[in-house]
Structures are given as C-alpha cells and as structure tokens.
Motif scaffolding. Structure first.
Motif, PDB file in Angstrom:
ATOM      1  N   ARG A 239      36.999  20.638  66.932  1.00 19.85           N
ATOM      2  CA  ARG A 239      37.576  21.092  68.203  1.00 19.85           C
ATOM      3  C   ARG A 239      37.180  20.199  69.365  1.00 19.85           C
ATOM      4  NH1 ARG A 239      35.649  27.271  67.968  1.00 19.85           N
ATOM      5  NH2 ARG A 239      33.778  26.142  67.276  1.00 19.85           N
ATOM      6  N   GLY A 240      36.461  19.123  69.091  1.00 19.90           N
ATOM      7  CA  GLY A 240      36.050  18.199  70.139  1.00 19.90           C
ATOM      8  C   GLY A 240      34.802  18.632  70.878  1.00 19.90           C
ATOM      9  N   THR A 241      34.154  19.672  70.384  1.00 17.15           N
ATOM     10  CA  THR A 241      32.931  20.156  71.025  1.00 17.15           C
ATOM     11  C   THR A 241      31.743  19.291  70.610  1.00 17.15           C
ATOM     12  OG1 THR A 241      33.809  22.413  70.961  1.00 17.15           O
ATOM     13  CG2 THR A 241      31.455  22.168  71.382  1.00 17.15           C
ATOM     14  N   LYS A 242      30.910  18.947  71.593  1.00 13.56           N
ATOM     15  CA  LYS A 242      29.734  18.141  71.307  1.00 13.56           C
ATOM     16  C   LYS A 242      28.704  18.969  70.558  1.00 13.56           C
ATOM     17  CE  LYS A 242      26.333  15.094  73.495  1.00 13.56           C
ATOM     18  NZ  LYS A 242      25.820  14.542  74.785  1.00 13.56           N
ATOM     19  N   VAL A 243      28.221  18.448  69.445  1.00 16.14           N
ATOM     20  CA  VAL A 243      27.201  19.137  68.644  1.00 16.14           C
ATOM     21  C   VAL A 243      26.092  18.141  68.312  1.00 16.14           C
ATOM     22  CG1 VAL A 243      28.761  20.849  67.646  1.00 16.14           C
ATOM     23  CG2 VAL A 243      28.503  18.616  66.546  1.00 16.14           C
ATOM     24  N   SER A 244      24.915  18.669  67.969  1.00 11.16           N
ATOM     25  CA  SER A 244      23.782  17.817  67.604  1.00 11.16           C
ATOM     26  C   SER A 244      22.905  18.567  66.619  1.00 11.16           C
ATOM     27  CB  SER A 244      22.972  17.425  68.848  1.00 11.16           C
ATOM     28  OG  SER A 244      22.411  18.580  69.467  1.00 11.16           O
ATOM     29  N   GLY A 245      22.008  17.841  65.975  1.00  7.91           N
ATOM     30  CA  GLY A 245      21.101  18.473  65.030  1.00  7.91           C
ATOM     31  C   GLY A 245      20.205  17.452  64.360  1.00  7.91           C
ATOM     32  N   LYS A 246      19.375  17.961  63.418  1.00  7.46           N
ATOM     33  CA  LYS A 246      18.488  17.101  62.637  1.00  7.46           C
ATOM     34  C   LYS A 246      18.773  17.330  61.161  1.00  7.46           C
ATOM     35  CE  LYS A 246      14.561  18.317  64.606  1.00  7.46           C
ATOM     36  NZ  LYS A 246      13.103  18.358  64.914  1.00  7.46           N
TER      37      LYS A 246
ATOM     38  N   ALA B  97      24.860   7.724  54.024  1.00  9.38           N
ATOM     39  CA  ALA B  97      24.917   9.038  53.374  1.00  9.38           C
ATOM     40  C   ALA B  97      25.010  10.146  54.407  1.00  9.38           C
ATOM     41  CB  ALA B  97      23.681   9.234  52.494  1.00  9.38           C
ATOM     42  N   LEU B  98      24.307   9.971  55.535  1.00  9.48           N
ATOM     43  CA  LEU B  98      24.350  10.988  56.578  1.00  9.48           C
ATOM     44  C   LEU B  98      25.741  11.062  57.213  1.00  9.48           C
ATOM     45  CD1 LEU B  98      23.048  13.067  58.433  1.00  9.48           C
ATOM     46  CD2 LEU B  98      22.214  11.185  59.864  1.00  9.48           C
ATOM     47  N   ARG B  99      26.327   9.882  57.503  1.00  7.46           N
ATOM     48  CA  ARG B  99      27.672   9.877  58.092  1.00  7.46           C
ATOM     49  C   ARG B  99      28.678  10.548  57.155  1.00  7.46           C
ATOM     50  NH1 ARG B  99      28.283   6.615  62.553  1.00  7.46           N
ATOM     51  NH2 ARG B  99      26.493   5.228  63.009  1.00  7.46           N
ATOM     52  N   ALA B 100      28.542  10.276  55.851  1.00  7.78           N
ATOM     53  CA  ALA B 100      29.457  10.879  54.879  1.00  7.78           C
ATOM     54  C   ALA B 100      29.292  12.396  54.843  1.00  7.78           C
ATOM     55  CB  ALA B 100      29.212  10.282  53.492  1.00  7.78           C
ATOM     56  N   GLU B 101      28.049  12.851  54.908  1.00  9.86           N
ATOM     57  CA  GLU B 101      27.786  14.288  54.879  1.00  9.86           C
ATOM     58  C   GLU B 101      28.327  14.969  56.133  1.00  9.86           C
ATOM     59  OE1 GLU B 101      26.490  18.094  53.919  1.00  9.86           O
ATOM     60  OE2 GLU B 101      26.807  16.310  52.682  1.00  9.86           O
ATOM     61  N   LEU B 102      28.130  14.338  57.294  1.00 16.71           N
ATOM     62  CA  LEU B 102      28.632  14.916  58.541  1.00 16.71           C
ATOM     63  C   LEU B 102      30.161  14.971  58.552  1.00 16.71           C
ATOM     64  CD1 LEU B 102      26.199  13.279  61.142  1.00 16.71           C
ATOM     65  CD2 LEU B 102      26.205  15.652  60.351  1.00 16.71           C
ATOM     66  N   ARG B 103      30.819  13.915  58.051  1.00 14.64           N
ATOM     67  CA  ARG B 103      32.288  13.916  58.001  1.00 14.64           C
ATOM     68  C   ARG B 103      32.797  15.009  57.061  1.00 14.64           C
ATOM     69  NH1 ARG B 103      31.583   8.098  57.621  1.00 14.64           N
ATOM     70  NH2 ARG B 103      31.974   7.127  59.658  1.00 14.64           N
ATOM     71  N   ARG B 104      32.039  15.226  55.977  1.00 13.42           N
ATOM     72  CA  ARG B 104      32.413  16.288  55.034  1.00 13.42           C
ATOM     73  C   ARG B 104      32.380  17.657  55.719  1.00 13.42           C
ATOM     74  NH1 ARG B 104      30.320  19.957  51.817  1.00 13.42           N
ATOM     75  NH2 ARG B 104      28.193  19.508  52.519  1.00 13.42           N
ATOM     76  N   GLN B 105      31.471  17.787  56.717  1.00 15.08           N
ATOM     77  CA  GLN B 105      31.351  19.040  57.457  1.00 15.08           C
ATOM     78  C   GLN B 105      32.313  19.102  58.646  1.00 15.08           C
ATOM     79  OE1 GLN B 105      27.241  19.693  58.553  1.00 15.08           O
ATOM     80  NE2 GLN B 105      26.491  19.114  56.526  1.00 15.08           N
ATOM     81  N   GLY B 106      33.128  18.032  58.821  1.00 13.71           N
ATOM     82  CA  GLY B 106      34.083  18.029  59.917  1.00 13.71           C
ATOM     83  C   GLY B 106      33.491  17.570  61.232  1.00 13.71           C
ATOM     84  N   ILE B 107      32.406  16.789  61.162  1.00 13.11           N
ATOM     85  CA  ILE B 107      31.740  16.305  62.373  1.00 13.11           C
ATOM     86  C   ILE B 107      31.868  14.784  62.434  1.00 13.11           C
ATOM     87  CG2 ILE B 107      29.536  16.091  63.587  1.00 13.11           C
ATOM     88  CD1 ILE B 107      28.671  18.702  62.219  1.00 13.11           C
TER      89      ILE B 107
END
Length: 409
Positions: A25-32, A40-50
């Motif tokens: 939805r274009g909302t800014k999100v963050s986390g650890k 691997a992290l980028r792939a995992e985040l894209r899988r979650q729709g981020i």
C-alpha cells in the motif's frame, strides 16, 4: 553423530539486519530480521510484499561483554513466551537473537539455532555450551522435549533462573555494602597518613616540646606507610591473588571458607537462608519437571551455592537411592531447620513435593530479602562509627599537641 557435526559446521550463521521499506500500500515499514546475506533478506522481504529501500547490519551497534546468567534468564523467558504463543522453535530463536543488544549473546543464540536447524535436539545444542547452560538447565529442557511440553518446561526454567538470579543479587548486596564502605575507609585513612599527617609533623617540629604518645604513634604509622607503603600494597595484592587462586582450585579451602561463612555473625544467617532457598527452589523445579528424585538431588546439590549444603545433599541422594525417605535423609544431615523438614515431609505424604518445596523457597527468598534490608539498616550506624574512629582518631592525634600547647600558654 559425525554426520550431524558436519552438518552443523556447514550451516551459515545468520546476521541481524535493520531494514526500511514500503509495503504493497506504499506505507513505510521497518524492522529487524536475521538473514545469511543481503540477497536472501531482499528475497524474503519481497516474498512478504515489502520493497526494501534501506538495509543495515546491526552487529556493529551491539554491546560487548560475555553472556551473563542474567542474560540467560531473560533469554529463557523470551523463548518460553514465544513457544507458548505457538511460534516454531527455530523462528523463536531468530526473533530473540535478532532483538538482543549484546553481540556475544546474539552469537550464542544464533549458534544454538544453527545446531537445531541442522537436526540436533535443543537439549543437546544447549549441552554443547556448558559455560552458559549447566546440567540442571539441560536436564530440564530434555525433560520438556521428552514430555512434549517444551514451552511449559521452559517457563519453569525461566522462572527458576529469574528467582535464582534475584537471590544472587540480594546476597551480593549483603556482602558488597559493608565491604565497599570499609575499603573506602581504608583508602581515606591511607591518604591521610601519606599526605596530611606529614604536614602536621613538619608543624610540630617547631614546638620544642614532647608530643603526646598517641600523636607519636600516628606519626610513626605515617612514616611506616610512606616508607613501605608500596611493599605493603604488593604483598596485599599478592596475598589477595593467592587467596582467590587457591580458593578456585582447592575444594578443601572452599569448604573451610563456606563453613566459616555460615557461622559468621550477621552474614552467616543470610548465607544459610540463601542456600536453603536455592535448595528448595531447585528441588521444586526439578520435581515439577518429572525428573526422578535421585537424579534431581544431584542437580540440586550443585545449585546450593555452598559446599557444606552440597555435600549434605549428595549424602541425601545416596540415602534416597537406597530407599530412604527424603525427609529422613534431610534430618540425618543436621543442617536443615525443622520447619523445612516438616514441609518436605508433608509434601512427600501428599504427593506434592514440588508445591511444598516451592513454598519453602518462597519463604526463604523473602527471608533473605528482609534480612539484607535489616542488615543494611543495622550496619549503617556501625559503619559510621568505624569511619568516625578511623578518621576522627587521626584528627584528634594531630590536634592533641595544639591543645597541649594552648593549655601551657
């Protein structure tokens, strides 16, 4: 076993990343999140729709220092809470590891996670790190795995670690307060003898009269400290080092010290109550976990924190192994209060040994807390009196010649 070890070594250790991105939805999100690398992290985040916009390794901002028992207690509580919430074990390790602020603790958690991912049971993975997870901890986790109630047993482990660490802090407070004040008094006295008394000595040389005996004694002590102070400090330091060196390596010396500490005024009753609290708390936790009594007593012995109680519990274990009741075995040691023996007897008769042991532990933990507070209140005037005698005695010794001169004039 060899194949399991090889698999563990081949697992790549994850790294904690802080990330910023935007969701669908274009909302800014963050986390650890833990990941072996950025790809691997980028792939995992894209899988979650981020869609990640910023990635940063967190390890450089972590605090240093080795894992402490308090860190293990917090880790146990966090892991127990997550498992109770239905989070899978490996994911729970990932979340706890990523959120920890201490680098060494994070590495410890991630190493255990890597072992578990490689197919090693949790209690075996913890047992490979005996510096941080003792036999008692490992046995309780193993009992939880075998009973299929790991979350419940980890909750008991966490409660046990929290209470034992709280008890340790109370005992350390009882020992630290008077020791710190006496050390300060000694340092102040030495400073006066080295820097202040010599100034008065040079003043007294122009009096042309005999100094009082007390003043002469203090001046002589000042000269001795100035001349041989470094030698005294070296000898004291060497003696302290030798004391702690042999204390760690000589069981007989520790036994003598522990026995003397239990009989020491003021401190002795606190140490006795602390040992009783540890004994009862550990027995309650082990028995509640379904560990057989003879095996539980072996772990209880090592958790008492005093060799006198440790030896007594090991004798109890031998008697219980031959069919003796726990109550009778405790009575034969002649170190347990009658109230504790009776509570354990009621627990044995009612089949609620864990519950009654827990009540004994709670009682003595509160007793230790109250005793430490009372001791602090009682020691404050005593310590002030000691400081007054040390510092005031030096001041009086220096002013006696002035008073004597005034009376002559």
């Amino acid at each position: 076993m060899a194949q399991s070890t090889t698999a563990v070594r081949s697992v790549k250790r994850d790294v904690a990343y802080f990330w910023v991105g935007k969701d669908k939805r274009g909302t800014k999100v963050s986390g650890k999140t833990l990941a072996p690398n950025e790809q691997a992290l980028r792939a995992e985040l894209r899988r979650q729709g981020i869609a990640p916009t910023k990635l940063k390794v967190q390890s450089s901002n972590l605090r240093g220092g080795k894992p402490k028992p308090a860190d293990i207690a917090v880790f146990s509580r966090q892991l127990a809470t997550m498992l109770a919430a239905g989070i899978p074990l490996v994911q729970a390790f990932e979340i706890v590891g990523a959120g920890h602020e201490k680098a060494s603790m994070q590495k410890l958690i991630l190493d255990v996670k890597a072992d578990v991912e490689a197919g090693v049971s949790l209690h075996e993975a913890l047992g490979r790190r005996p510096l941080y997870f003792d036999d008692l901890y490992v046995n309780l986790v193993q009992a939880g795995e075998q009973a299929g109630a790991l979350d419940s047993l980890l909750d008991k482990v966490a409660t046990y670690k929290e209470k034992t660490e709280a008890l340790k802090k109370k005992v350390k407070k009882a020992l630290f307060y008077p020791t710190a004040v006496l050390v300060v008094a000694l340092v102040v006295t030495v400073i006066l003898l080295i820097f202040v008394i010599p100034q008065f000595e040079s003043l007294f040389k122009g009096f042309g009269a005999d100094l009082p005996a007390f003043t002469q004694m203090v001046i002589g002590l000042s000269r001795f400290v100035q001349a041989d102070g470094i030698f005294i400090a070296i000898v004291a330091g060497a003696a302290g080092y030798a004391f702690f060196y042999f204390k760690q390596r000589s069981r007989k010396m520790r036994e003598v010290l522990d026995r003397a500490l239990l009989k020491f005024p003021i401190i002795g009753p606190i140490m006795n109550k602390a040992a009783l609290a540890r004994y009862a708390r550990t027995l309650s936790t082990m028995f509640a976990a379904g560990v057989p009594l003879v095996e539980a007593l072996e772990s209880v012995a090592g958790a008492c924190g005093n060799i006198v109680y440790e030896d007594a519990v090991m004798r109890m274990r031998d008697e219980v192994a031959t069919g003796q009741r726990l109550q009778r075995a405790m009575d034969n040691t002649n170190i347990f209060p009658n109230m504790v023996i009776q509570m354990i007897a009621v627990g044995e008769e009612a089949g609620a040994l864990d519950e009654m042991s827990g009540k004994v532990a709670t009682f003595y933990e509160e007793e230790v807390d109250n005793a430490v507070d009372s001791m602090s209140s009682l020691l404050e005037p005593l310590i002030m009196a000691i400081l007054g005698v040390l510092v005031g005695g030096l001041v009086i010794a220096m002013y006696l010649p002035i008073f004597k001169l005034g009376s002559v004039v």
